[in-house]
Design an enzyme around this catalytic site. Sequence first.
Site, mmCIF file in Angstrom:
data_model
loop_
_atom_site.group_PDB
_atom_site.id
_atom_site.type_symbol
_atom_site.label_atom_id
_atom_site.label_comp_id
_atom_site.label_asym_id
_atom_site.label_seq_id
_atom_site.Cartn_x
_atom_site.Cartn_y
_atom_site.Cartn_z
ATOM 1 N N HIS A 54 -10.604 -3.139 3.776
ATOM 2 C CA HIS A 54 -10.480 -2.694 5.171
ATOM 3 C C HIS A 54 -11.293 -1.424 5.434
ATOM 4 O O HIS A 54 -11.317 -0.935 6.552
ATOM 5 C CB HIS A 54 -9.006 -2.475 5.505
ATOM 6 C CG HIS A 54 -8.415 -1.302 4.763
ATOM 7 N ND1 HIS A 54 -8.112 -1.333 3.415
ATOM 8 C CD2 HIS A 54 -8.103 -0.050 5.169
ATOM 9 C CE1 HIS A 54 -7.630 -0.161 3.042
ATOM 10 N NE2 HIS A 54 -7.613 0.635 4.091
ATOM 11 N N ASP A 55 -11.917 -0.884 4.402
ATOM 12 C CA ASP A 55 -12.717 0.335 4.553
ATOM 13 C C ASP A 55 -14.216 0.082 4.463
ATOM 14 O O ASP A 55 -14.995 1.033 4.335
ATOM 15 C CB ASP A 55 -12.329 1.350 3.463
ATOM 16 C CG ASP A 55 -10.933 1.908 3.665
ATOM 17 O OD1 ASP A 55 -10.498 2.032 4.823
ATOM 18 O OD2 ASP A 55 -10.271 2.225 2.662
ATOM 19 N N GLU A 81 -6.746 3.652 -5.761
ATOM 20 C CA GLU A 81 -8.010 3.849 -5.050
ATOM 21 C C GLU A 81 -8.559 5.200 -5.491
ATOM 22 O O GLU A 81 -7.899 6.228 -5.334
ATOM 23 C CB GLU A 81 -7.784 3.856 -3.537
ATOM 24 C CG GLU A 81 -9.104 4.011 -2.783
ATOM 25 C CD GLU A 81 -8.952 4.446 -1.331
ATOM 26 O OE1 GLU A 81 -9.835 4.120 -0.518
ATOM 27 O OE2 GLU A 81 -7.952 5.107 -1.009
ATOM 28 N N ASP A 105 -3.120 4.636 -2.417
ATOM 29 C CA ASP A 105 -4.175 5.182 -1.555
ATOM 30 C C ASP A 105 -4.706 6.522 -2.092
ATOM 31 O O ASP A 105 -3.920 7.392 -2.481
ATOM 32 C CB ASP A 105 -3.530 5.400 -0.177
ATOM 33 C CG ASP A 105 -4.532 5.693 0.909
ATOM 34 O OD1 ASP A 105 -5.299 4.785 1.252
ATOM 35 O OD2 ASP A 105 -4.541 6.823 1.421
ATOM 36 N N ASP A 133 0.866 -1.169 0.000
ATOM 37 C CA ASP A 133 0.000 0.000 0.000
ATOM 38 C C ASP A 133 0.907 1.226 0.000
ATOM 39 O O ASP A 133 1.857 1.285 0.777
ATOM 40 C CB ASP A 133 -0.833 -0.022 1.293
ATOM 41 C CG ASP A 133 -2.234 0.472 1.083
ATOM 42 O OD1 ASP A 133 -2.377 1.578 0.535
ATOM 43 O OD2 ASP A 133 -3.184 -0.236 1.467
HETATM 44 C C1 GLC Z 1 -7.860 5.301 2.098
HETATM 45 C C2 GLC Z 1 -7.585 4.136 3.010
HETATM 46 C C3 GLC Z 1 -8.225 4.411 4.325
HETATM 47 C C4 GLC Z 1 -7.608 5.651 4.911
HETATM 48 C C5 GLC Z 1 -7.681 6.834 3.943
HETATM 49 C C6 GLC Z 1 -6.744 7.919 4.319
HETATM 50 O O1 GLC Z 1 -9.202 5.422 1.816
HETATM 51 O O2 GLC Z 1 -8.018 2.957 2.418
HETATM 52 O O3 GLC Z 1 -8.118 3.330 5.191
HETATM 53 O O4 GLC Z 1 -8.239 5.992 6.098
HETATM 54 O O5 GLC Z 1 -7.341 6.473 2.628
HETATM 55 O O6 GLC Z 1 -5.424 7.510 4.046
#
Ligand code: GLC
Length: 663
Positions: free
Chosen positions: A391-392, A317, A258, A148
């Site tokens: 995980h989100d 993402e 991310d 990540d």
């Molecule tokens: C992404 C991650 C998440 C995090 C956010 C800020 O969405 O997947 O877990 O809180 O970014 O980095």
Amino acid sequence: MCHIKRSFSFQKLLSINVSNPFRPTANHSISNGLGRHYNCSSRSLSSKMAPTRKWWQTATIYELYPSSFADSNGDGVGDIPGIISRIPYLASIGINAVWLAACNKSSGVDMGYDVSDYRDIDSQYGTVNDMEKLIAELGKHHISLIMDMVVNHTSSEHAWFKESRSSTTNPKRNWYIWRKGITMRSPDGQLKRYPPNNWESIFKGSAWEYDERTDEYYLRMFAKQQPDLNWDCEELREAVFREMRFWLDKGVAGFRMDVINMISKPESLPDAPVSNDKSAVQKADDLVCNGPRVHEYIQKMRREVFDRYPDSVSIGEVICTGQVDRIRQYVEPDRRELDMVYTYDLFGLDCGPHGKFTRRPWVLSELKSNVTKWQLELFENAWQTIWLESHDSGRSVTRFGDGTQENREKVAKMLAMLTSTLQGTLFIYQGQEIGMANLSPEIPISEYPDVETQNTWNEMLRSRAESAGISEPEVDMSDALKEAHLKARDHARAPLPWTSEPPHSGFSTATGKTWSPMNTDSHVCNIAAQQQDPNSVLNFWRKRLQIRKKYPEALVYGSFEPVSSTMNDEPIFAYWRKPLPGVEKARGQENDGNRDVLVLLNLTANDGVEFELPISCEGKRERYFVLDSTAGMTEGLKVRESGLVSSMEKVKLEAYQGVVLGF
Ligand code: GLC
Ligand code: CA
């Protein structure tokens, strides 16, 4: 994160489909019951057939959450030696790559998504040496490691930020986004300092944090300990690329980037339009996402990083973006940006206008059309991801099922059948392979460790109390509680139950608590029990992955064609997956190989749902047989000894049953 744009509707799907230049050429069409017609012949040979196929297209990628996978030293937190000890399990699922969620050295405010040193590993997980060992050991099982990479922001503990905040003349000042505040008279006549603009942080409150030392504010779109990096600064970009190459040089196969669509902000940082007139801060999604130079920066990253490592993979993402045209800009191969991205479009379906802990009622046709939208629109000259958990998110069995223990396995298998029969790269999130459910409601929200959960909850409580003129304990939060029980990120982050044994179901030998609450249901859902049960969710997933690997031309690369008569609010969702023209197709029960398949899914708890099999897409009457089912034969096929049933005959599906048919 749930501030998802829903610029899409079922009606719109139909019109997109009609005008889509990539739609199938007409030679057969079926009424969808809404006055429009779907064409459903095979698509013309697409670039999917071009010689640019990559290992990650047929791969199944397993997202592994290091804190909750396996704890080797009894401190209640998962770690890298724990992962290494469980590699045979990972290999046995049939996955090809592990995406390891954030594990760099961090200040621990947002579970590693606040990195304080990109070249180090957080000590609770291990060391850089442990990572090297993990890469090597996974490699022995032909499993790649994807890391990540969190580079929209760092931790406020990162050395770069410490330097940046030290003075306005520090050479790294410009590596972050600093602005003077605005001094204005407040309603009570006092001169007061206000943040540079009205943006709201995704984790609530103002997106600006005042720093006394230099009397300026820094931008932080997440927690206050997560200052946003300034990608407009070339020196910073080069520094980030060096950190990325550090890990690629160590043999990681690529990165999950991310919130990568947030790295470019409009230079003038304009106020966001007022969407909530009761609030001083406003959602700035449209300004901070997909900003003016985002594609320039990603293209640069591609050239400076990924292109130097042939076969590396980049997964972005992309948040708050449901528009197909926008997504295409990140993934069309000629643009040389990212290999694939994942969006939250589907996950916005049940989120209300005021975020994830508010409700939006939704209907089945929306789910079907959302899946269909991406399957059709990213088919040609693009590549997509398939995922239902990360995980989100909350757990998919709870979110998309009926929440009963009775149907839990059925839902898990039906969703496994759905995702493993879609086009794109398949992602599984740790625990999904055993059908883990959300945390049980007796665990109070106050024990949920996630910063987003806590901030969102507290902010709702505060603003409800304020607008009703009552004290916080008097506020009715029952609606929000229901949504938190479905969507809080904490559900996905509960440690993995390896066994049913106390104290922590084989996850840890800690004498105290684990870092996040364990679920209370490990007696009915744990890995050891599922290993032994041939009909378990785990063994069903294993089979699904084998089949997907065996028939990639149909299941990974093939076309997707919804059966239009099911694109409504009725229980069944049916679609065809077909190898592209030019691929040799198997026919008949005895033959092995890629073939046209019809997937039938009962998305509801209704038993005995009748469905009339369509005539084939070529308009032929066919005799179907069952290739795979989540639960025995369907009624209709059962009665015939041959197991064959003709098109236009009816079959009956049990609650949450999924069936794959061929002919
Ligand atoms: C992404 C991650 C998440 C995090 C956010 C800020 O969405 O997947 O877990 O809180 O970014 O980095
Ligand atoms: Ca540990």
